[in-house]
Enzyme design. Structure first.
Site, PDB file in Angstrom:
ATOM      1  N   CYS A  40       0.808  -1.224   0.000  1.00  0.00           N
ATOM      2  CA  CYS A  40       0.000   0.000   0.000  1.00  0.00           C
ATOM      3  C   CYS A  40       0.840   1.272   0.000  1.00  0.00           C
ATOM      4  CB  CYS A  40      -0.936   0.008   1.206  1.00  0.00           C
ATOM      5  SG  CYS A  40      -1.753  -1.558   1.528  1.00  0.00           S
ATOM      6  N   LYS A  56      -5.186   3.418   7.481  1.00  0.00           N
ATOM      7  CA  LYS A  56      -5.102   4.337   8.616  1.00  0.00           C
ATOM      8  C   LYS A  56      -4.143   5.490   8.370  1.00  0.00           C
ATOM      9  CE  LYS A  56      -7.961   1.545  10.298  1.00  0.00           C
ATOM     10  NZ  LYS A  56      -7.787   0.578   9.198  1.00  0.00           N
ATOM     11  N   SER A  89     -13.870  -4.504   7.432  1.00  0.00           N
ATOM     12  CA  SER A  89     -13.014  -4.027   6.357  1.00  0.00           C
ATOM     13  C   SER A  89     -13.878  -3.371   5.292  1.00  0.00           C
ATOM     14  CB  SER A  89     -12.247  -5.201   5.753  1.00  0.00           C
ATOM     15  OG  SER A  89     -11.686  -4.853   4.521  1.00  0.00           O
TER      16      SER A  89
END
Length: 563
Positions: free
Chosen positions: A56, A131, A477
């Site tokens: 990511c 996050k 999720s």
């Protein structure tokens, strides 16, 4: 914003770099390559969370180099810093998932500390995984200096047996394998294909939901978010972001002028229209709190109810982020929000232009089917709802995209912790019609409010997705789909009625009535809660950092922020 030329572009760094008394500070900086000319310019922080634990954020350092190039071109001196990141997907279903939401606070804390202590005049924050995106924006809100956020971009989809796949299909394949529907060899072949490079998850999961929300909010530049991570255009976007932050600095534009109530409402509407992750509720509540903007959980329901679901995106739909980029990106969603009459068009953005102006300039690819026209809405209302009731007096979040059910009545199957529920699912002990209850997974009780994707995906993979409901004081999720209620508040460890539930209790989830309830009297609930103690967990050890978080964290209904 300040009048042109009126804002001091070294409004903070002068205290660090100017005057005879600052000679020692300058000496340190000269020693690592900064010249006197560099230190005479505005100092701009470039924060990111590059890390080798996940795809990511894997491109963050490359993007940071390009952002720095743009800052130098535009007359500033960049200083790079990095912080942490936790992969939800990789830690999913393990004790490590406890660290995910905790990391959001630490990311915000660390960027705030460095930018404040080193007196940056402006800041660019680069984000990638779930996050890091809200964590960076929370830091920008706290600092309230000229700044913006750049999303690192989505991964491209993989291919398996001639079809596009994302990590969602891998999680669901675990359940399919347990049910004997696919072989172990097929599972391994899928896992090799599903995540083919750098970037965040490809569907409209939490990362892409938050990236879209913050572009619509105006704290990310219009047109930047959906450029894929490994698309060559992303590097040019990064250079432009570096140039843009210098323009933001010269204009003296602060996050408090961008992150307004109207802009937050726009971000909520975008999440509702796109069928995005329920985590958007937690994260926008947290950003609003950091910015001092009053925002209540009920406002998500109000906005979703008047916003049509138009984006046919995974997990509930067919397309992924790269498809949205090719269709017209977030500006196309802005255009639809405007057409639907739910866009606060005068909200300001970091480009210096209004969000309505960006909506008017959207380019729609002819024949695209990713973002439907208003008259072909997938659903008349948005992708989530807020419910209350005697199980969730302070509210919970229900995802509505990807399924048609709006009411379910069934017997409870109660589990203390995710592991116990997962073991029962894989042992095929869950029956059609059951309401799977996972408690003890809230912000304080988990601690860390883990996501239940492993369980929900296994339920879907076993073929029970259309008949079973799951409720939890934990999170879902963004890849979760099906009839599920999360963020049940208060959580069990804080005296929430979810702690009173027992196997066989009749539970009703009714979206139209906006209720989540159990067929028990108030007296019965109180009697059970008086004797409730959290169940035994498979893993007793909890990291010290997470123990600190558990003592400080508030309710999910207020964004699960620490104070």
């Amino acid at each position: 914003m300040s009048p042109p030329g009126a804002f001091d572009v070294k409004h903070r760094s002068r205290a660090l770099t100017e005057g005879p008394e600052r000679a020692a500070a300058r000496a340190y900086l000269h020693g690592i390559g900064y010249t006197a000319e560099d230190l005479a310019k505005p100092i701009v922080g470039v924060a990111h969370s590059w890390i080798e634990t996940m795809p990511c954020n894997f491109n963050n350092r490359v993007l940071a180099a390009k952002v720095k190039e743009g800052i130098r071109r535009a007359g500033g001196t960049p200083m790079e810093l990095n912080t942490i990141a936790i992969s939800d997907g990789i830690t999913m279903g393990t004790a490590g998932m406890r660290a995910s939401l905790v990391s959001r606070e630490l990311i915000a804390d660390s960027i705030e500390l460095v930018a404040s202590a080193h007196a940056f005049d402006a800041l660019v924050a680069i984000s990638g995984c779930d996050k890091t995106i809200p964590g960076t924006v929370m830091a920008l809100a706290r600092l309230n200096i000229p700044s913006l956020m750049l999303y690192g971009g989505s991964i491209r989809p993989g291919w398996f047996k001639g079809e596009q796949v994302t990590i969602q299909q891998v999680f669901e394949a675990v359940g399919a394998h347990a049910a004997g529907k696919i072989t172990e060899e097929e599972l391994h072949e899928l896992e090799e294909a599903a995540s083919p490079g750098a970037g965040a998850c490809a569907g409209q999961f939490t990362a892409n939901t938050m990236a879209m929300a913050f572009e619509v909010l105006g704290i990310s530049p219009a047109g930047s978010a959906m450029v894929p991570a490994e698309d060559g255009r992303k590097l040019q976007v990064a250079v432009e972001v570096g140039e843009l932050v210098m323009d933001v600095l010269r204009r003296g534009q602060l996050p408090s002028e961008v992150i307004s109530k109207e802009a937050l409402e726009n971000a909520i509407a975008a999440a509702a229209m796109s069928g995005g992750s329920t985590n958007v509720v937690l994260h926008l509540l947290a950003v609003a709190r950091e910015m001092g903007v009053p925002l209540q959980i009920e406002e998500f329901d109000r906005i979703s109810e008047r916003t049509p679901l138009l984006c046919d995106l995974q997990p509930g739909g067919h397309y992924v982020a790269t498809d949205l980029y090719e269709a017209g990106g977030v500006p196309l969603v802005l255009k639809r929000l405007s057409e639907a009459g739910v866009l606060n068009e005068h909200a300001q953005t970091v480009t210096g232009r209004t969000i309505g102006e960006h909506a008017a300039e959207a380019q729609e690819t002819e024949g695209q089917r990713v973002v439907r026209p208003l008259e072909e809405a997938l659903k008349p209302t948005g992708g989530f709802a807020i419910l209350r009731g005697n199980i969730a007096p302070d509210g919970c979040v229900v995802k509505l995209s990807g399924h048609e059910r709006r009411v379910h009545v069934g017997p409870a199957r109660v589990f203390d912790g995710e592991e116990a529920a997962m073991a029962s699912v894989l042992a095929k002990e869950i029956a059609e019609g059951d309401v799977v209850v996972i408690r003890g997974e809230g912000p304080a009780g988990g601690p860390g409010m883990r996501e239940m994707l492993a369980v929900t995906a296994a339920i879907v993979g076993e073929g029970l997705g259309e008949s079973v409901v799951l409720i939890t004081d934990g999170r879902f999720s963004g890849a979760t789909h099906g009839f599920m209620a999360a963020h049940v508040a208060p959580e069990a460890i804080r005296g929430g009625p979810i702690g009173a539930l027992a196997d066989g209790d009749e539970i009703t989830l009714d979206v139209d009535a906006r209720t989540l309830s159990v067929a028990l009297s108030d007296e019965q609930i109180a009697e059970r809660l008086a004797s409730y103690t959290p169940g035994a967990r498979a893993d007793e050890h909890v990291d010290v950092a997470i123990q600190k978080y558990a003592k400080l964290v508030g309710s999910a209904a207020q964004g699960a922020v620490t104070s």
